[in-house]
Scaffold this motif. Structure first.
Motif, PDB file in Angstrom:
ATOM      1  N   ILE A 189       1.022  -1.640  -0.067  1.00  0.00           N
ATOM      2  CA  ILE A 189      -0.117  -0.051  -0.294  1.00  0.00           C
ATOM      3  C   ILE A 189       1.126   1.152   0.175  1.00  0.00           C
ATOM      4  O   ILE A 189       0.252   2.515  -0.829  1.00  0.00           O
ATOM      5  N   GLU A 190       2.053   1.112   0.816  1.00  0.00           N
ATOM      6  CA  GLU A 190       3.014   2.684   0.859  1.00  0.00           C
ATOM      7  C   GLU A 190       3.607   2.590  -0.493  1.00  0.00           C
ATOM      8  O   GLU A 190       3.830   3.533  -0.628  1.00  0.00           O
ATOM      9  N   ASN A 191       4.028   2.039  -0.924  1.00  0.00           N
ATOM     10  CA  ASN A 191       5.005   2.009  -1.967  1.00  0.00           C
ATOM     11  C   ASN A 191       4.330   1.903  -3.623  1.00  0.00           C
ATOM     12  O   ASN A 191       4.821   1.347  -4.640  1.00  0.00           O
ATOM     13  N   ALA A 192       2.794   1.511  -3.369  1.00  0.00           N
ATOM     14  CA  ALA A 192       2.193   0.994  -4.554  1.00  0.00           C
ATOM     15  C   ALA A 192       2.822   2.276  -6.037  1.00  0.00           C
ATOM     16  O   ALA A 192       2.664   1.727  -7.057  1.00  0.00           O
ATOM     17  N   ALA A 193       2.572   3.477  -5.062  1.00  0.00           N
ATOM     18  CA  ALA A 193       3.059   4.471  -6.688  1.00  0.00           C
ATOM     19  C   ALA A 193       4.382   3.835  -7.749  1.00  0.00           C
ATOM     20  O   ALA A 193       4.015   4.445  -8.996  1.00  0.00           O
ATOM     21  N   ASN A 194       5.025   3.342  -7.291  1.00  0.00           N
ATOM     22  CA  ASN A 194       6.678   3.117  -7.665  1.00  0.00           C
ATOM     23  C   ASN A 194       6.778   1.445  -7.611  1.00  0.00           C
ATOM     24  O   ASN A 194       7.617   1.489  -8.034  1.00  0.00           O
ATOM     25  N   LEU A 195       5.703   1.116  -7.765  1.00  0.00           N
ATOM     26  CA  LEU A 195       6.360  -1.162  -7.534  1.00  0.00           C
ATOM     27  C   LEU A 195       5.223  -1.061  -9.071  1.00  0.00           C
ATOM     28  O   LEU A 195       4.686  -0.405  -9.953  1.00  0.00           O
ATOM     29  N   PRO A 196       6.142  -1.844  -9.746  1.00  0.00           N
ATOM     30  CA  PRO A 196       5.766  -2.289 -10.662  1.00  0.00           C
ATOM     31  C   PRO A 196       4.569  -3.085 -10.816  1.00  0.00           C
ATOM     32  O   PRO A 196       4.635  -5.130 -11.154  1.00  0.00           O
ATOM     33  N   LEU A 197       3.410  -2.586 -10.859  1.00  0.00           N
ATOM     34  CA  LEU A 197       2.423  -3.376 -10.745  1.00  0.00           C
ATOM     35  C   LEU A 197       1.442  -4.143 -11.578  1.00  0.00           C
ATOM     36  O   LEU A 197       1.796  -3.295 -12.572  1.00  0.00           O
ATOM     37  N   PRO A 198       1.505  -5.137 -11.808  1.00  0.00           N
ATOM     38  CA  PRO A 198       0.288  -5.490 -12.803  1.00  0.00           C
ATOM     39  C   PRO A 198      -0.049  -4.226 -13.666  1.00  0.00           C
ATOM     40  O   PRO A 198      -1.126  -3.680 -12.977  1.00  0.00           O
ATOM     41  N   ASN A 199      -0.952  -4.343 -14.946  1.00  0.00           N
ATOM     42  CA  ASN A 199      -1.624  -3.690 -15.904  1.00  0.00           C
ATOM     43  C   ASN A 199      -2.939  -3.224 -15.319  1.00  0.00           C
ATOM     44  O   ASN A 199      -3.628  -2.856 -15.410  1.00  0.00           O
ATOM     45  N   SER A 200      -3.498  -5.228 -15.359  1.00  0.00           N
ATOM     46  CA  SER A 200      -4.375  -5.377 -14.573  1.00  0.00           C
ATOM     47  C   SER A 200      -5.166  -4.775 -13.231  1.00  0.00           C
ATOM     48  O   SER A 200      -6.451  -4.117 -13.530  1.00  0.00           O
ATOM     49  N   VAL A 201      -3.696  -4.571 -12.327  1.00  0.00           N
ATOM     50  CA  VAL A 201      -4.503  -3.771 -11.472  1.00  0.00           C
ATOM     51  C   VAL A 201      -5.030  -2.575 -11.175  1.00  0.00           C
ATOM     52  O   VAL A 201      -5.307  -1.586 -11.354  1.00  0.00           O
ATOM     53  N   VAL A 202      -3.765  -2.044 -12.334  1.00  0.00           N
ATOM     54  CA  VAL A 202      -4.072  -0.409 -12.531  1.00  0.00           C
ATOM     55  C   VAL A 202      -5.093  -0.256 -13.058  1.00  0.00           C
ATOM     56  O   VAL A 202      -5.624   0.986 -12.636  1.00  0.00           O
ATOM     57  N   GLU A 203      -5.288  -0.900 -13.805  1.00  0.00           N
ATOM     58  CA  GLU A 203      -6.758  -0.226 -14.976  1.00  0.00           C
ATOM     59  C   GLU A 203      -7.944  -1.083 -14.396  1.00  0.00           C
ATOM     60  O   GLU A 203      -8.959  -0.133 -14.080  1.00  0.00           O
ATOM     61  N   TYR A 204      -7.277  -1.922 -12.680  1.00  0.00           N
ATOM     62  CA  TYR A 204      -9.263  -1.596 -12.569  1.00  0.00           C
ATOM     63  C   TYR A 204      -9.373  -0.994 -11.583  1.00  0.00           C
ATOM     64  O   TYR A 204     -10.362   0.509 -11.325  1.00  0.00           O
ATOM     65  N   PHE A 205      -8.211   0.152 -10.694  1.00  0.00           N
ATOM     66  CA  PHE A 205      -8.178   0.783 -10.129  1.00  0.00           C
ATOM     67  C   PHE A 205      -8.246   2.089 -10.656  1.00  0.00           C
ATOM     68  O   PHE A 205      -9.014   3.359 -10.598  1.00  0.00           O
ATOM     69  N   GLN A 206      -7.539   2.048 -12.214  1.00  0.00           N
ATOM     70  CA  GLN A 206      -8.654   3.152 -13.045  1.00  0.00           C
ATOM     71  C   GLN A 206      -9.984   3.366 -13.036  1.00  0.00           C
ATOM     72  O   GLN A 206     -10.349   4.407 -13.580  1.00  0.00           O
ATOM     73  N   GLY A 207     -10.370   2.233 -13.230  1.00  0.00           N
ATOM     74  CA  GLY A 207     -11.914   2.174 -13.181  1.00  0.00           C
ATOM     75  C   GLY A 207     -12.056   1.077 -14.713  1.00  0.00           C
ATOM     76  O   GLY A 207     -13.227   1.678 -14.539  1.00  0.00           O
ATOM     77  N   ALA A 208     -11.649   0.473 -14.793  1.00  0.00           N
ATOM     78  CA  ALA A 208     -11.438   0.359 -16.546  1.00  0.00           C
ATOM     79  C   ALA A 208     -12.747  -0.729 -16.792  1.00  0.00           C
ATOM     80  O   ALA A 208     -13.012  -1.639 -17.453  1.00  0.00           O
ATOM     81  N   LEU A 209     -12.429  -1.698 -15.070  1.00  0.00           N
ATOM     82  CA  LEU A 209     -13.895  -2.411 -15.155  1.00  0.00           C
ATOM     83  C   LEU A 209     -15.346  -2.319 -14.749  1.00  0.00           C
ATOM     84  O   LEU A 209     -16.072  -2.286 -13.863  1.00  0.00           O
ATOM     85  N   GLY A 210     -15.602  -0.438 -14.280  1.00  0.00           N
ATOM     86  CA  GLY A 210     -16.288  -0.103 -12.994  1.00  0.00           C
ATOM     87  C   GLY A 210     -16.643   0.218 -12.183  1.00  0.00           C
ATOM     88  O   GLY A 210     -14.854  -0.181 -11.660  1.00  0.00           O
ATOM     89  N   PRO A 211     -17.224   0.562 -11.157  1.00  0.00           N
ATOM     90  CA  PRO A 211     -16.850   0.779  -9.924  1.00  0.00           C
ATOM     91  C   PRO A 211     -16.708  -0.159  -9.405  1.00  0.00           C
ATOM     92  O   PRO A 211     -18.310  -0.987  -9.585  1.00  0.00           O
TER      93      PRO A 211
END
Length: 452
Positions: A189-211
């Motif tokens: 949680i603390e380092n999420a901004a700089n970690l190489p997160l999977p794209n599916s996780v980033v897109e999920y939080f961007q709302g690509a699957l809806g809220p």
């Protein structure tokens, strides 16, 4: 639709009976998976509580992460059903022989990997085998117990969401990321901004699957979205992203496909297939163009190469029976990268020059042998390595470039999961060790950055 097989008989009775009271005229169709071995009992309870349809799988395909055994349901109902158990067993014998053809693709570790712990991790039955296979491919062999525990954590971090494709993949990707990096919940949680997160996780939080039903968990979402805007500059979607899509132009799509593949090959079914899965559709037609119609091949011939001396009967339609014998396979032609295969078709010899990609890949002159790469220095933040095995699909930086902490430098593809690899420090890139399409292993050095 109980994809993880979480329903118990008591819960099923409560759910179905209440639904029946609320909607007396609407058919109730109940589906579950048998991951914990509770499926048959739950489906019987559902039928007794008023369900109109309950799902089962033919005996030879049932159990484990599949659906509960249909034969067991029929036998348990006794004279209260209209299915003949003897007739069902005839079908079961057929499907048992079909399953035998696909035995090489069975996940042998599946029976040991499932059980009542599904009530804790909630992995959907349809995802189990994929997740087990992916974990092995990502270097997590023997650690599936950790992956299951991490799946429960990932589900919580994402908001305890309904898990069905594609949301279940997002949970699985995050779970494997957690295990691969050996990272704690707090560190994630603390380092999420700089970690190489999977794209599916980033897109999920961007709302690509809806809220999600319960909203996005904070502060994890805010940290994930730092430095990761949408292409149009917005931080995330508002509402359902599909609502922003323009209407699909079926007429133009049909015209373009017919120009590319011919009027006779394209029907509206092909237009729909291309609209849903454009790359899969193109790959299939490329395969069809090279190999022709393969639906009539015997299953074992399609799945396993013929051996020299082996003969098979292939029927291509009424009056088109061909006895095909593999007579010989010549040596490898280094200049052409091929072998000449001799077939006897109804006694007539056919000589076919066939590409040999296996030997080519092993050839030292072919240049395709995997490179030995230096490993990243775990003590140096400027030493950027690959978090897992995969293929580099994008290189966004050159030697000599100045980069900022959190800037995306590479994209890695591993088992259908794309990951952005970001700079851990600001500074100057002094070394790049990979190119697009390079295969890398976990901890392989990708770049070196001298901090400012």
């Amino acid at each position: 639709k109980d994809m993880a097989g979480l329903l118990t008989p008591r819960a099923t009775t409560l759910l179905v009976s209440e639904l029946r009271k609320k909607f007396p005229e609407i058919p109730i169709h109940l589906h579950t998976h048998d991951t914990a071995g509770m499926g048959v009992a739950s489906m019987l309870a559902g039928a007794q509580a008023g369900a109109d349809v309950v799902d089962g799988a033919i005996d030879s395909m049932s159990g484990l992460s599949s659906q509960p055994c249909l034969g067991a349901l029929v036998a348990a109902l006794g004279d209260k059903n209209n299915v003949n158990l003897d007739a069902l067993n005839v079908l079961n014998d057929y499907w048992e022989s079909v399953r035998e053809q696909y035995k090489p693709f069975e996940v042998q570790a599946l029976s040991a990997a499932i059980g009542s712990n599904v009530y804790k991790h909630e992995i959907p039955g349809g995802q189990y085998t994929n997740l087990l296979f992916q974990s092995n491919q990502l270097g997590l062999s023997g650690r599936f117990g950790e992956v299951k525990k991490a799946y429960a954590l990932a589900n919580k971090l994402l908001g305890d969401i309904p898990k069905v494709t594609p949301s279940s993949k997002t949970v699985g990707d995050l779970a494997q990321f957690i295990v691969g990096l050996k990272i704690s919940e707090e560190e994630l949680i603390e380092n999420a901004a700089n970690l190489p997160l999977p794209n599916s996780v980033v897109e999920y939080f961007q709302g690509a699957l809806g809220p999600p039903p319960g909203g996005f968990p904070e502060p994890f979402r805010t940290n994930v979205l730092k430095g990761r805007p949408l292409k149009d500059g917005r931080p995330c979607f508002e509402g359902r992203p599909g609502a922003e899509l323009p209407p699909y132009d079926f007429e133009t799509a049909e015209k373009d496909l017919k120009e590319a593949y011919g009027d006779q090959r394209i029907t509206f079914k092909e237009v729909l297939s291309h609209a849903l899965y454009p790359q899969v559709f193109k790959d299939y037609l490329a395969f069809e163009k090279e190999y022709g119609t393969i639906e009539t091949l015997p299953t074992h011939v399609f799945l396993r190469p013929m051996q020299v001396g082996e003969e098979n009967l292939v029927n291509l339609g009424p009056g088109k029976d061909y006895y095909i014998r593999l007579a010989n396979i010549d040596g490898f032609n280094k200049d052409l990268g091929t072998r000449t295969v001799t077939l006897e078709v109804n006694g007539e010899k056919w000589f076919i020059r066939t590409p040999d990609t296996v030997t080519t890949l092993e050839s030292t002159s072919g240049g395709a042998a995997p490179k030995r790469r230096a490993k990243k220095d775990p003590t140096d933040k400027g030493s950027l390595g690959s978090p897992m095995p995969g293929v580099i699909v994008a290189v966004n930086v050159e030697e000599g470039d100045e980069v900022e902490e959190g800037q995306t430098l590479f994209k890695l593809s591993a088992m259908k999961m794309e990951t952005e690899l970001k700079a851990q420090v600001s500074g100057k890139v002094t070394k790049i060790t990979v190119e697009v399409n390079d295969n890398v292993e976990g901890d392989d050095l990708l770049a070196e950055i001298v901090p400012e």
